[in-house]
Design an enzyme around this catalytic site. Structure first.
Site, PDB file in Angstrom:
ATOM      1  N   ASP A 111       0.874  -1.178   0.000  1.00 43.78           N
ATOM      2  CA  ASP A 111       0.000   0.000   0.000  1.00 43.78           C
ATOM      3  C   ASP A 111       0.913   1.230   0.000  1.00 43.78           C
ATOM      4  O   ASP A 111       2.093   1.144   0.343  1.00 43.78           O
ATOM      5  CB  ASP A 111      -0.859  -0.055   1.283  1.00 43.78           C
ATOM      6  CG  ASP A 111      -1.524   1.266   1.596  1.00 43.78           C
ATOM      7  OD1 ASP A 111      -2.219   1.789   0.705  1.00 43.78           O
ATOM      8  OD2 ASP A 111      -1.337   1.773   2.714  1.00 43.78           O
TER       9      ASP A 111
ATOM     10  N   ASP B 187      -0.250   5.160   0.815  1.00 43.90           N
ATOM     11  CA  ASP B 187      -0.520   6.158   1.869  1.00 43.90           C
ATOM     12  C   ASP B 187      -0.565   5.536   3.256  1.00 43.90           C
ATOM     13  O   ASP B 187      -1.362   4.649   3.518  1.00 43.90           O
ATOM     14  CB  ASP B 187      -1.844   6.872   1.575  1.00 43.90           C
ATOM     15  CG  ASP B 187      -1.724   7.808   0.397  1.00 43.90           C
ATOM     16  OD1 ASP B 187      -2.521   7.674  -0.553  1.00 43.90           O
ATOM     17  OD2 ASP B 187      -0.822   8.660   0.414  1.00 43.90           O
TER      18      ASP B 187
HETATM   19  C1  XBP Z   1      -5.333   6.101   0.961  1.00 46.57           C
HETATM   20  C2  XBP Z   1      -6.486   6.819   0.400  1.00 46.57           C
HETATM   21  C3  XBP Z   1      -6.242   7.871  -0.659  1.00 46.57           C
HETATM   22  C4  XBP Z   1      -5.549   9.107  -0.047  1.00 46.57           C
HETATM   23  C5  XBP Z   1      -5.837  10.366  -0.845  1.00 46.57           C
HETATM   24  O1  XBP Z   1      -4.828   5.306  -0.080  1.00 46.57           O
HETATM   25  O2  XBP Z   1      -7.623   6.546   0.775  1.00 46.57           O
HETATM   26  O3  XBP Z   1      -7.506   8.230  -1.158  1.00 46.57           O
HETATM   27  O4  XBP Z   1      -6.073   9.335   1.264  1.00 46.57           O
HETATM   28  O5  XBP Z   1      -5.419  10.181  -2.189  1.00 46.57           O
HETATM   29  P1  XBP Z   1      -3.940   3.975   0.260  1.00 46.57           P
HETATM   30  P2  XBP Z   1      -6.416  10.618  -3.358  1.00 46.57           P
HETATM   31  O6  XBP Z   1      -4.743   2.820  -0.329  1.00 46.57           O
HETATM   32  O7  XBP Z   1      -2.626   4.203  -0.431  1.00 46.57           O
HETATM   33  O8  XBP Z   1      -3.798   3.875   1.763  1.00 46.57           O
HETATM   34  O9  XBP Z   1      -6.944  11.994  -3.005  1.00 46.57           O
HETATM   35  O10 XBP Z   1      -5.590  10.614  -4.621  1.00 46.57           O
HETATM   36  O11 XBP Z   1      -7.510   9.585  -3.354  1.00 46.57           O
HETATM   37 MG    MG Z   2      -2.954   3.166   3.396  1.00 46.12          MG
END
Ligand code: XBP
Ligand code: MG
Length: 243
Positions: free
Chosen positions: A12, A14
């Site tokens: 993953d 973020d």
């Molecule tokens: C986490 C998310 C993403 C980010 C924001 O993604 O939910 O939506 O918070 O990015 P991950 P965007 O699966 O990497 O934990 O505004 O581009 O959606």
């Molecule tokens: Mg994440």
């Protein structure tokens, strides 16, 4: 070099590869609110509550509806705000403001040296995620890189992990996911994959039932030399917490 029984490890982004939410996305969202003349500003705690809604555009839509906007108006405004926010996030990436969590580079190098194929499955948008990963890890670190822009449903739906397994041509029990959140864990488990959780300040108190292992950072993940990332299939006893 210790080998790993896994054919692939799917990361993953973020909150996992990068601690991007509090000082990255949240700041970009607030700047987009301000640029549109809107009075909203997400504080650190409030943003953490909205993080349970995956996908920045969906998060904005849900927030605007909670502020009393009608569904159609909320959706249109969210699209405009998210486009601005994404541009700002790309600028944060370009200026080196988003960096790997401690221990991530070492883990990626160790897995690569052990012959493991690396991949990414994120809910985030490709517009910022691709330049971020290229800048931080180089364009050839990940054999497959999937984002929320390529799948019909976002985490906790398993679509992004199922597509990653398909493109990797790897069976679910020969790959392990590395996540930070309960939504990410659900997505990986929904695709039939074991999942290692590395928590962060936003997710430390979440319920990670079903995880193959839970670490409070990549340092403890790296230190666990007999851990599931190296041992392969999580033995029954592996379901537990390594803090
Ligand atoms: C986490 C998310 C993403 C980010 C924001 O993604 O939910 O939506 O918070 O990015 P991950 P965007 O699966 O990497 O934990 O505004 O581009 O959606
Ligand atoms: Mg994440």
């Amino acid at each position: 070099m210790r080998s790993s029984a896994w054919k692939a490890v799917v990361f993953d982004v973020d909150g996992t590869l990068v601690d991007s939410e509090r000082d990255g996305h949240r700041v970009a969202f607030n700047a987009a609110f301000a640029a549109s003349g809107l009075p909203y500003r997400w504080g650190v705690v409030e943003y953490g509550q909205w993080l349970t809604v995956t996908g920045g555009r969906r998060r904005l839509t849900a927030f605007l509806e909670s502020e009393g906007y009608a569904a159609r108006e909320a959706s249109a405004l969210a699209a405009r705000l998210h486009s601005d926010k994404t541009f700002r996030m790309r600028e944060f990436v370009r200026h080196g403001m988003i960096n790997p969590r401690p221990g991530v580079r070492e883990l990626l190098d160790r897995l690569r040296s052990a012959g493991v194929t690396l991949a990414v499955a994120t809910t985030g948008s490709r517009e910022w995620a691709e330049p971020l990963l290229d800048r931080l890890f180089g364009p050839r670190m990940f054999s497959v890189m999937l984002t929320g822009s390529e799948v019909p449903e976002l985490k906790p739906d398993p679509a992004v992990y199922k597509e990653a397994l398909h493109r990797l041509n790897v069976a679910p029990d020969r790959a392990v996911a590395v996540e930070d959140s309960a939504n990410g864990l659900k997505a990986a488990r929904g695709a039939g994959m074991p999942c290692v959780v590395v928590t962060n300040d936003y997710t430390a108190d979440s319920n990670f039932s079903g995880a193959a292992a839970v670490y409070d950072g990549f340092e403890s993940c790296l230190a666990d030399r007999s851990g599931v990332l190296w041992r392969g299939q999580p033995a029954a006893r592996a379901r537990g917490y390594v803090r």
